[in-house]
Design an enzyme around this catalytic site. Structure first.
Site: not given
Length: 223
Positions: A131, A173-174, A177
């Site tokens: 990351c 993953h994004e 966030h």
């Protein structure tokens, strides 16, 4: 169960001011690192805090920062902007064996607003990932092998798209966030490695050797 993050305290006006300041600076902004509260907050849903010109300029800047890092995704909170916006793109040349094992194929650039994903099927895959907000570290994360993403595109059109393999990993993953979730929250912490150790020991297509020698996912399937 993952901790549910607190909503951002930023008002719509403060979000817009933050974006305007970053755009006016004329330089690439730094990527916020773990420990900053914005990475642990629920980002605000986009509902017109920025006009179309500001939104387009922010997306272009985020793409530039992502390329400069370099990375395959960047979420607005990583620039200190608590807004549900992310950019994704994967055009890097990768070894053919790694691509085959990890299901990694090119991902054309696109931006997502207010994204949400859900699994398609029961398959999962575990691989090392890193990351841009945890500089110098890698860890194994098991994620859904395929997901369906609901999002709004920059034109305001609601869209739905399915992703699998490495593309699905980037999407998850994004999107995480934007909800205050970092990959280490889902990671096998015994696998945690700095980039030098990862490059020297564990940069294989799969994770079998790392799993055996570091002692995580005991008895799990070979991935």
């Amino acid at each position: 169960m993952l901790h549910v993050s607190n909503p951002t305290p930023f008002s719509a006006a403060r979000i817009r001011e933050t974006v305007q300041e970053i755009l006016a600076a004329g330089v690439l902004p730094p990527i916020v690192q773990a420990g900053h509260p914005v990475l642990r907050q629920q980002a605000a849903a986009f509902d017109g805090q920025l006009d179309s010109t500001e939104l387009a300029a922010l997306i272009a800047l985020m793409r530039e920062v992502m390329h400069d890092a370099p990375g395959v995704g960047l979420a607005a909170p990583q620039l200190g902007i608590p807004l549900q916006l992310a950019v994704l793109e994967d055009q890097y040349d990768v070894d053919a064996e790694i691509s085959a094992v990890r299901g990694r194929s090119p991902l054309e650039f696109f931006a997502v607003i207010n994204p949400a994903y859900r699994p398609v099927g029961n398959g999962s895959a575990a691989f090392y990932e890193g990351c841009l907000s945890l500089h110098g570290l890698q860890a194994v994360v098991a994620r859904h092998e395929s997901v369906r993403l609901d999002f709004t595109d920059p034109s305001g059109t609601a869209r739905q798209q399915e992703f699998s393999g490495w593309q699905a990993r980037i999407v998850q993953h994004e999107t995480d966030h934007l909800h205050g979730i970092l990959y280490i929250d889902r990671a096998e912490l015994r696998s945690l490695s700095n980039n030098a150790e990862y490059g020297a020991r564990w940069a294989h297509p799969g994770i079998d050797l790392a799993r055996q020698e570091l002692g995580f996912l005991p008895g799990g399937p070979a991935i």
